[in-house]
Design a protein around this motif. Structure first.
Motif, mmCIF file in Angstrom:
data_model
loop_
_atom_site.group_PDB
_atom_site.id
_atom_site.type_symbol
_atom_site.label_atom_id
_atom_site.label_comp_id
_atom_site.label_asym_id
_atom_site.label_seq_id
_atom_site.Cartn_x
_atom_site.Cartn_y
_atom_site.Cartn_z
ATOM 1 N N ASN A 293 13.860 -13.144 -30.715
ATOM 2 C CA ASN A 293 15.040 -12.333 -30.406
ATOM 3 C C ASN A 293 15.000 -11.658 -29.040
ATOM 4 O O ASN A 293 15.418 -10.512 -28.878
ATOM 5 N N ILE A 294 14.451 -12.380 -28.071
ATOM 6 C CA ILE A 294 14.523 -11.907 -26.688
ATOM 7 C C ILE A 294 15.439 -12.883 -25.948
ATOM 8 O O ILE A 294 15.253 -14.109 -26.055
ATOM 9 N N SER A 295 16.414 -12.363 -25.230
ATOM 10 C CA SER A 295 17.387 -13.234 -24.571
ATOM 11 C C SER A 295 16.744 -14.025 -23.432
ATOM 12 O O SER A 295 16.233 -13.438 -22.464
ATOM 13 N N ALA A 296 16.782 -15.364 -23.578
ATOM 14 C CA ALA A 296 16.190 -16.222 -22.545
ATOM 15 C C ALA A 296 17.073 -16.274 -21.304
ATOM 16 O O ALA A 296 16.646 -16.734 -20.248
ATOM 17 N N LYS A 297 18.341 -15.811 -21.468
ATOM 18 C CA LYS A 297 19.223 -15.787 -20.287
ATOM 19 C C LYS A 297 18.851 -14.595 -19.412
ATOM 20 O O LYS A 297 18.894 -14.669 -18.190
ATOM 21 N N GLU A 298 18.499 -13.513 -20.067
ATOM 22 C CA GLU A 298 18.220 -12.285 -19.336
ATOM 23 C C GLU A 298 16.767 -12.229 -18.830
ATOM 24 O O GLU A 298 16.486 -11.721 -17.746
ATOM 25 N N TYR A 299 15.864 -12.771 -19.647
ATOM 26 C CA TYR A 299 14.441 -12.581 -19.342
ATOM 27 C C TYR A 299 13.706 -13.899 -19.151
ATOM 28 O O TYR A 299 14.068 -14.927 -19.728
ATOM 29 N N SER A 300 12.648 -13.823 -18.361
ATOM 30 C CA SER A 300 11.722 -14.957 -18.272
ATOM 31 C C SER A 300 10.305 -14.377 -18.230
ATOM 32 O O SER A 300 10.125 -13.168 -18.089
ATOM 33 N N GLY A 301 9.317 -15.254 -18.331
ATOM 34 C CA GLY A 301 7.958 -14.710 -18.318
ATOM 35 C C GLY A 301 6.914 -15.797 -18.200
ATOM 36 O O GLY A 301 7.220 -16.987 -18.295
ATOM 37 N N PHE A 302 5.697 -15.351 -17.974
ATOM 38 C CA PHE A 302 4.599 -16.329 -17.971
ATOM 39 C C PHE A 302 3.547 -15.937 -18.994
ATOM 40 O O PHE A 302 3.492 -14.784 -19.442
ATOM 41 N N ALA A 303 2.754 -16.933 -19.378
ATOM 42 C CA ALA A 303 1.664 -16.692 -20.328
ATOM 43 C C ALA A 303 0.454 -17.487 -19.863
ATOM 44 O O ALA A 303 0.581 -18.468 -19.130
ATOM 45 N N PHE A 304 -0.710 -17.024 -20.278
ATOM 46 C CA PHE A 304 -1.924 -17.813 -20.001
ATOM 47 C C PHE A 304 -2.939 -17.519 -21.097
ATOM 48 O O PHE A 304 -2.841 -16.507 -21.803
ATOM 49 N N GLY A 305 -3.886 -18.440 -21.276
ATOM 50 C CA GLY A 305 -4.923 -18.239 -22.282
ATOM 51 C C GLY A 305 -6.232 -18.795 -21.764
ATOM 52 O O GLY A 305 -6.274 -19.895 -21.221
ATOM 53 N N LEU A 306 -7.289 -17.984 -21.912
ATOM 54 C CA LEU A 306 -8.590 -18.474 -21.446
ATOM 55 C C LEU A 306 -9.664 -18.227 -22.496
ATOM 56 O O LEU A 306 -9.542 -17.329 -23.326
ATOM 57 N N GLY A 307 -10.700 -19.050 -22.452
ATOM 58 C CA GLY A 307 -11.809 -18.915 -23.400
ATOM 59 C C GLY A 307 -12.894 -18.038 -22.803
ATOM 60 O O GLY A 307 -13.357 -18.286 -21.694
ATOM 61 N N ILE A 308 -13.280 -16.992 -23.544
ATOM 62 C CA ILE A 308 -14.294 -16.068 -22.990
ATOM 63 C C ILE A 308 -15.657 -16.761 -22.872
ATOM 64 O O ILE A 308 -16.381 -16.556 -21.901
ATOM 65 N N GLU A 309 -15.986 -17.608 -23.865
ATOM 66 C CA GLU A 309 -17.266 -18.321 -23.796
ATOM 67 C C GLU A 309 -17.347 -19.152 -22.506
ATOM 68 O O GLU A 309 -18.385 -19.210 -21.855
ATOM 69 N N ARG A 310 -16.227 -19.794 -22.175
ATOM 70 C CA ARG A 310 -16.213 -20.654 -20.981
ATOM 71 C C ARG A 310 -16.477 -19.826 -19.718
ATOM 72 O O ARG A 310 -17.278 -20.204 -18.863
ATOM 73 N N ILE A 311 -15.783 -18.686 -19.602
ATOM 74 C CA ILE A 311 -15.978 -17.825 -18.427
ATOM 75 C C ILE A 311 -17.421 -17.312 -18.388
ATOM 76 O O ILE A 311 -18.055 -17.248 -17.326
#
Ligand code: DAH
Length: 339
Positions: A293-311
């Motif tokens: 229920n967030i308007s995709a017309k009004e808002y945009s965004g980015f996401a990322f995911g990383l593995g702590i073991e890898r880092i």
């Protein structure tokens, strides 16, 4: 002779001994080789028979009382000496053995710190999840292979309940309850039905990031991740983004950093490519926003995911992931002051 012994008996019974020195005097007077007891026994041998019984009796009493008194006093004095040692407030204290932080916690805290410096706040969600938050709301098609029993731990009696396979589920929980702007990082443990080996485990740790606002662009994503890579791995670090696919981001990418071992020249660690992969990322798919229920017309965004073991492996060169969960103190204590 009997009288002499009686006098000595009186003396033994009434002598007050409170120090080691006094006890030593007592011992040498009565119990040493040339002490009174030996002397008296020598004299006793020369007595006429008629006196022996009488004198012998009292002489034995004297011997018994002297030895008992000596033993009892030396025990008591030893005990008191110990007490004095314990009560000595000037003695240096026993050193306190401090534990050390787990390497995964050290790296998780560092990742959190880096993102907090640019305004991200920490959110957490449940490890026991449902299909909606882990898959459906994140735009996974019904027949997507990641839902397969091979990857996901389901509850047999209710296949809607499962152990989360990634921290992306927390994105959904936050977006369902908050309107943008949202700028969060979500550290947590995740579970996958994998055979345990040096490179894979049935549980591991991720940090998810999410930024939703008006006019958030791919350039914001790239700049944020470049900042992160340089804070984490050093100012010289380069990044590169390769096109990839995730159901919940469009476009999606995987990010590599220049190999922090050879500086990008190429070595066995980076398989002579000069690059190592560290995370997945992308622009949040409009379907995901609408599912929350967030308007995709009004808002945009980015996401990322990383593995702590890898880092952690990259930072500390740990090459067997199983070491992180074996609780071997010889391994764990090496990380106390590493960061
Ligand atoms: N959830 C993905 C995984 O577990 C990682 C990931 C990739 C998270 C891309 C993201 C993303 O937020 O945009 O492999």
């Amino acid at each position: 002779m009997k009288e002499q012994i009686e006098q000595l008996l009186y003396k033994v019974r009434n002598s007050e001994i409170t120090t080691y020195e006094q006890l030593e005097e007592f011992r040498s007077e009565f119990l040493s080789k040339k002490g009174l007891l030996n002397e008296l026994f020598d004299q006793f041998k020369q007595l006429p028979k008629e006196q022996k019984k009488d004198v012998g009796q009292i002489l034995n009493i004297l011997k018994q009382e002297v030895t008992e008194k000596y033993e009892q006093l030396s025990k008591q004095l030893k005990r008191e000496l110990k007490q004095i040692e314990y009560n000595d407030l000037t003695r240096p204290s026993e050193p306190i053995q401090l534990g050390s932080r787990h390497p995964i916690s050290i790296v998780r805290n560092e990742i959190i710190n880096i993102f907090q410096r640019i305004g991200f706040i920490v959110s957490e969600g449940p490890e026991i999840e449902d299909d909606w938050h882990v898959f459906t709301a994140l735009n996974f098609p019904q027949d997507h292979p990641a839902r397969d029993m091979q990857d996901t731990f389901f509850i047999r009696r209710n296949p809607d309940i499962l152990l989360r396979t990634h921290t992306s589920s927390v994105q959904i929980r936050i977006m369902e309850t908050q309107q943008p702007p949202i700028r969060i990082i979500m550290p947590g443990r995740v579970y996958r039905n994998e055979a345990i080996s040096a490179r894979a485990h049935c549980f591991f740790h991720q940090v998810e990031g999410l930024y939703i606002d008006k006019k958030v662009s791919f350039a914001d994503l790239k700049q944020t991740l470049l900042y992160f890579a340089r804070e984490m791995f050093g100012k010289e670090t380069q990044i590169r983004l390769r096109p990839s696919f995730f159901p919940f981001t469009e476009p999606s990418a995987e990010m590599d950093i220049s190999c922090n071992l050879c500086g990008g020249k190429g070595c066995a660690f980076c398989k002579y490519t000069g690059w190592v992969e560290i995370l997945g990322c992308g622009m949040v798919d409009p379907n995901v926003l609408e599912n929350c229920n967030i308007s995709a017309k009004e808002y945009s965004g980015f996401a990322f995911g990383l593995g702590i073991e890898r880092i952690t492996n990259l930072k500390f060169r740990v090459n067997d992931i199983r070491l992180f969960s074996e609780n071997d103190i010889r391994f764990l204590k090496q990380f106390t002051s590493a960061i």
